[in-house]
Write an enzyme that holds these catalytic residues in place. Structure first.
Site, PDB file in Angstrom:
ATOM      1  N   SER A 145       0.794  -1.233   0.000  1.00 48.37           N
ATOM      2  CA  SER A 145       0.000   0.000   0.000  1.00 48.37           C
ATOM      3  C   SER A 145       0.823   1.277   0.000  1.00 48.37           C
ATOM      4  CB  SER A 145      -0.955   0.015   1.204  1.00 48.37           C
ATOM      5  OG  SER A 145      -2.089  -0.768   0.946  1.00 48.37           O
TER       6      SER A 145
ATOM      7  N   LYS B 160       0.139   3.747  -2.733  1.00 51.73           N
ATOM      8  CA  LYS B 160      -0.830   4.842  -2.676  1.00 51.73           C
ATOM      9  C   LYS B 160      -0.155   6.208  -2.557  1.00 51.73           C
ATOM     10  CE  LYS B 160      -4.589   2.061  -0.691  1.00 51.73           C
ATOM     11  NZ  LYS B 160      -3.918   0.823  -0.252  1.00 51.73           N
TER      12      LYS B 160
ATOM     13  N   SER C 253      -5.983   3.886   4.393  1.00 52.83           N
ATOM     14  CA  SER C 253      -5.476   3.077   3.277  1.00 52.83           C
ATOM     15  C   SER C 253      -6.595   2.301   2.584  1.00 52.83           C
ATOM     16  CB  SER C 253      -4.397   2.101   3.770  1.00 52.83           C
ATOM     17  OG  SER C 253      -3.645   1.597   2.691  1.00 52.83           O
TER      18      SER C 253
END
Length: 432
Positions: free
Chosen positions: A78, A81, A140
């Site tokens: 993640s 991102k 997230s």
């Protein structure tokens, strides 16, 4: 005889124990000193971090202060991102998107596996860009991330193409994006490039901290619980009993990540006084370990380094006081550095810092009128670390210290006549 046998057995046991102990001394550190997720071996390093890859940089200059295996690309989960967040900020800055724009959730964004981090969007739901961005930055949320990507590029695949295009333009040579969320292990980047991207976000979009510092956020009024920031190291978490052990003074960002192929990752940033650091740790063994290893980096940074300013901003460099120009009232204009030249150096040391390069634009490229603060060249200073011998170069612009006005036609004519006769005289001298 029985009395003789027992000491022999004891001696054998002692000898065997010593042998095992010696084997542990020899082979033990490689197997128990450091491990990552799923018992993957960590990379040996001087700080004994239990990581596969890591880097620590000073944010303002980008100077690398510590690194281990930092150029090798690995799955980043993640932390992907960060690029999605950056692109959305760019869209808003360029007025192609607004924080208050209302987005209607699509079926594609809703199609998120229950095991993924999400805020459970449903097709037809309406949320602002700002609400979805907070869900992405704080919690997230994969579904919120997908919806923002679709809003920007029209589809997830088109947004992935945009991510790779941005990576190329930003010089992130190791980056390969195959998704907007990082769920696939084919999305990879090196720790060095992740830190570089984090630095770009901080320098280009300081408003990012409006989101990364939120401890929690109630996405819907009907939600039972708020989204809790997955960055347990936030300095403000000192007031939260469950997170207090991980709170680190000055931490105000940035992004966690986990998939099995990546282990537990974390890109962090911390600021105390006028010094900000950016760190990346990859493939730690647990959710909490990524914060423990990051704290080791910050302790090392604040305990070891200090700023050393070679030149303050607007300094005059010896032998580079002026630059020649054409068609000006004066033939030269004074020049200075546009900003300070500062290195991070080991505390208590007398660093070796020297001027190693200088470059000025040629006279025919500098034609009056010229505004003050116009870039006309560069100077490069080099700091050599006494322990590692590694050189670090820092380049700043030379700019005009004042405006250079254009001369009138009569003055230019007289100057041209003078130059003609001076050149003619020199040509005659050269004949003899």
């Amino acid at each position: 005889m029985k009395i003789l046998v027992r000491p022999m057995r004891i001696m054998s046991v002692i000898a065997a124990s010593l042998a095992i102990w010696m084997l542990l001394l020899v082979f033990g550190p490689a197997s128990v000193q450091a491990i990552g997720f799923d018992n993957r071996p960590s990379t040996e390093n001087s700080l004994d971090l239990q990581v596969r890859s890591s880097i620590l940089i000073e944010a303002e200059s980008g100077q690398v202060l510590f690194e281990v295996n930092a150029e090798q690309a690995y799955p980043i989960a993640s932390m992907t991102k960060l690029m999605t967040e950056y692109i959305v900020l760019e869209e808003i800055q360029n007025e192609r998107l607004s924080w208050d724009d209302v987005i209607t959730v699509t079926e594609e964004a809703k199609n998120t596996h229950p095991s993924e981090s999400q805020i459970y969007l449903a097709p037809g739901d309406k949320h602002t860009v700002k609400e979805l961005y907070i869900a992405m930055a704080v919690g997230s949320a994969n579904d919120a991330t997908k919806e923002l990507a679709i809003q920007v590029a029209g589809s997830l695949s088109a947004f992935v193409d945009k991510m790779n295009e941005y990576a190329k333009n930003l010089g992130l040579e190791s980056a390969v994006f195959t998704s907007v969320t990082g769920l696939e292990d084919t999305t990879v980047m090196s720790a060095a490039d992740v830190a570089k991207l984090a630095r770009i976000i901080i320098l280009d979009h300081p408003e990012f901290f409006d989101f990364s510092t939120l401890q929690e956020y109630k996405f819907r009024e009907r939600d039972k619980d708020p989204i809790v920031n997955l960055n347990y190291m936030l300095g403000s978490n000192v007031n939260k009993p469950g997170l207090k052990p991980f709170a680190y003074e000055g931490v105000d960002g940035m992004k966690t990540g986990f998939i099995e192929a990546a282990g537990y990752n974390f890109t962090g940033t911390v600021k105390r006084g006028d010094i900000r650091y950016i760190s990346v740790v990859m493939d730690t063994r647990s959710k909490n370990a990524r914060f423990v290893e990051t704290a080791k980096l910050y302790d090392y940074a604040y305990g070891t380094f200090e700023k050393k300013t070679v030149l303050p901003p607007k300094s005059v460099i010896e032998s580079l006081e002026t630059v020649k120009i054409k068609k000006g009232v004066k033939k030269t204009v004074p020049i200075v550095t546009d900003k300070d030249i500062t290195f991070m150096v080991k505390k208590g040391t007398d660093p070796k810092i020297e001027l190693v390069a200088q470059e000025l634009l040629p006279e025919d490229k500098l034609i009056a009128p010229i505004e003050a603060k116009t870039p006309v060249g560069t100077v490069t200073y080099r700091y050599t670390d006494a322990e590692t011998g590694k050189p670090i170069d820092y380049t700043v612009n030379l700019i005009t210290a004042e405006e250079a006005e254009k001369a009138g036609w009569f003055k230019l004519m007289l100057r041209a006549i003078g130059d003609f006769f001076a050149n003619l005289f020199q040509a005659i001298v050269n004949l003899f």
